[in-house]
Design a protein around this motif. Sequence first.
Motif, short mmCIF file in Angstrom:
data_model
loop_
_atom_site.label_atom_id
_atom_site.label_comp_id
_atom_site.label_asym_id
_atom_site.label_seq_id
_atom_site.Cartn_x
_atom_site.Cartn_y
_atom_site.Cartn_z
N LEU A 1 0.68 -1.21 -0.05
CA LEU A 1 0.07 0.07 0.04
C LEU A 1 0.76 1.46 0.07
CD1 LEU A 1 -2.78 1.43 0.10
CD2 LEU A 1 -2.87 1.15 2.69
N GLN A 2 2.06 1.35 0.84
CA GLN A 2 2.65 2.48 0.84
C GLN A 2 3.67 2.69 -0.28
OE1 GLN A 2 3.48 5.01 3.64
NE2 GLN A 2 3.97 5.79 1.44
N ASP A 3 4.00 1.67 -0.89
CA ASP A 3 4.64 1.54 -2.18
C ASP A 3 3.77 1.99 -3.42
OD1 ASP A 3 7.14 0.90 -3.97
OD2 ASP A 3 5.87 -0.31 -4.81
N ASP A 4 2.23 1.68 -3.44
CA ASP A 4 1.58 2.06 -4.44
C ASP A 4 1.07 3.80 -4.12
OD1 ASP A 4 1.28 -0.32 -5.44
OD2 ASP A 4 -0.69 -0.82 -4.42
N CYS A 5 1.31 4.21 -2.83
CA CYS A 5 1.04 5.41 -2.55
C CYS A 5 2.14 6.28 -2.89
CB CYS A 5 0.87 5.72 -0.99
SG CYS A 5 -0.95 4.97 -0.38
N ASP A 6 3.32 5.82 -2.96
CA ASP A 6 4.61 6.56 -3.30
C ASP A 6 4.39 6.76 -4.98
OD1 ASP A 6 5.61 6.26 -0.99
OD2 ASP A 6 7.05 4.42 -1.44
N VAL A 7 3.88 5.85 -5.67
CA VAL A 7 3.80 5.77 -7.07
C VAL A 7 2.53 7.00 -7.38
CG1 VAL A 7 3.07 4.86 -9.24
CG2 VAL A 7 4.69 3.68 -7.43
N LEU A 8 1.51 7.00 -6.67
CA LEU A 8 0.62 7.79 -6.87
C LEU A 8 0.89 9.29 -6.46
CD1 LEU A 8 -2.57 5.65 -5.45
CD2 LEU A 8 -2.29 6.58 -7.79
N ALA A 9 1.75 9.47 -5.60
CA ALA A 9 2.05 10.90 -4.80
C ALA A 9 2.99 11.45 -6.02
CB ALA A 9 2.59 10.88 -3.77
N THR A 10 4.05 10.53 -6.38
CA THR A 10 4.93 11.04 -7.69
C THR A 10 4.20 11.36 -8.95
OG1 THR A 10 6.54 9.82 -6.88
CG2 THR A 10 6.70 10.33 -9.07
N ASN A 11 3.04 10.59 -9.23
CA ASN A 11 2.23 10.86 -10.36
C ASN A 11 1.47 12.11 -10.30
OD1 ASN A 11 0.75 10.01 -12.84
ND2 ASN A 11 -0.96 10.01 -11.67
N ILE A 12 1.03 12.39 -8.99
CA ILE A 12 0.21 13.66 -8.79
C ILE A 12 0.92 15.00 -8.99
CG2 ILE A 12 -1.17 14.84 -7.23
CD1 ILE A 12 -2.28 12.44 -6.37
N VAL A 13 2.23 14.87 -8.42
CA VAL A 13 3.14 16.09 -8.32
C VAL A 13 3.47 16.12 -9.69
CG1 VAL A 13 5.55 16.73 -7.62
CG2 VAL A 13 4.10 15.56 -5.84
N LEU A 14 4.02 15.05 -10.52
CA LEU A 14 4.13 15.24 -11.90
C LEU A 14 3.11 16.04 -12.62
CD1 LEU A 14 6.20 11.92 -12.30
CD2 LEU A 14 7.13 14.28 -12.32
N GLN A 15 2.00 15.55 -12.45
CA GLN A 15 0.76 16.22 -13.32
C GLN A 15 0.76 17.87 -13.22
OE1 GLN A 15 -1.33 14.64 -15.36
NE2 GLN A 15 -0.42 12.81 -15.37
N GLY A 16 1.31 18.16 -12.24
CA GLY A 16 1.04 19.62 -11.86
C GLY A 16 2.50 20.21 -12.39
N LEU A 17 3.39 19.61 -13.14
CA LEU A 17 4.41 20.39 -13.41
C LEU A 17 4.45 20.81 -15.00
CD1 LEU A 17 7.26 17.96 -12.16
CD2 LEU A 17 6.35 19.98 -10.91
N PRO A 18 4.75 22.11 -15.21
CA PRO A 18 4.77 22.72 -16.49
C PRO A 18 5.88 21.81 -17.42
CG PRO A 18 5.45 24.24 -15.18
CD PRO A 18 5.13 23.14 -14.30
N PRO A 19 5.87 21.81 -18.66
CA PRO A 19 6.95 21.17 -19.21
C PRO A 19 8.40 21.63 -19.13
CG PRO A 19 5.15 21.38 -20.77
CD PRO A 19 4.79 22.43 -19.56
#
Length: 216
Positions: A79-97
Amino acid sequence: MTTLDEQMIVAGAKNCPRMLDKTTYNSCQSRMLLYIKGKKNGRMMLESIENGYLVYPTIKEDGKIRDKKYVKLTKQEKLQDDCDVLATNIVLQGLPPDVYSLVNHCKAAKDIWDRVKLRMQGTKLSYQERECKLYNEFDKFTSIKGESLYEYYLRFSKLINDMHIIGMTMQQVQVNTNFLNALQLEWSKFVTDVKLAKNMYNTNFDQLYAYMSKHE
């Protein structure tokens, strides 16, 4: 270990808010953290951003020590490993190119978050400069001739909100006094009435505005 692009595909976060705009970084950052906290297992994702991703436990096999495979992790570790991936994804989605290209070698949400924060906020000196700028704006804040009380209140609210976002604090009486004293002269009689009617130490400027708007 998967690449960042693969993590984004696997995690599949939806409709995440824009995180980064250098001119409004602090408010965007607060909104992003609140968004993450509201997601399922959001607190675990925040833990990943603040303290780093799960370090895989090791096992000894054939005389060699290696990381456990994902399938061998405990339910909580998965669960923690999955949350790590999700957190990374959400942060990345907020980054301009242009910012994404600077952090695409990072594999953990915390590393990305820290690098982006440094880029957007700069050094401690930069923070001090912003703090001084806001204090200066607060000291010199005044109403604009012809603007409504509501327009004045909105400008003042934005300034106070910007100060709160970066952790600046002031006494309530100081904020209230500045809100009233910066009004145009035609409000002077009402300002005096308000100061007599309201306790300036435990009333906020929103309540002062509501009281005065009845007389506009």
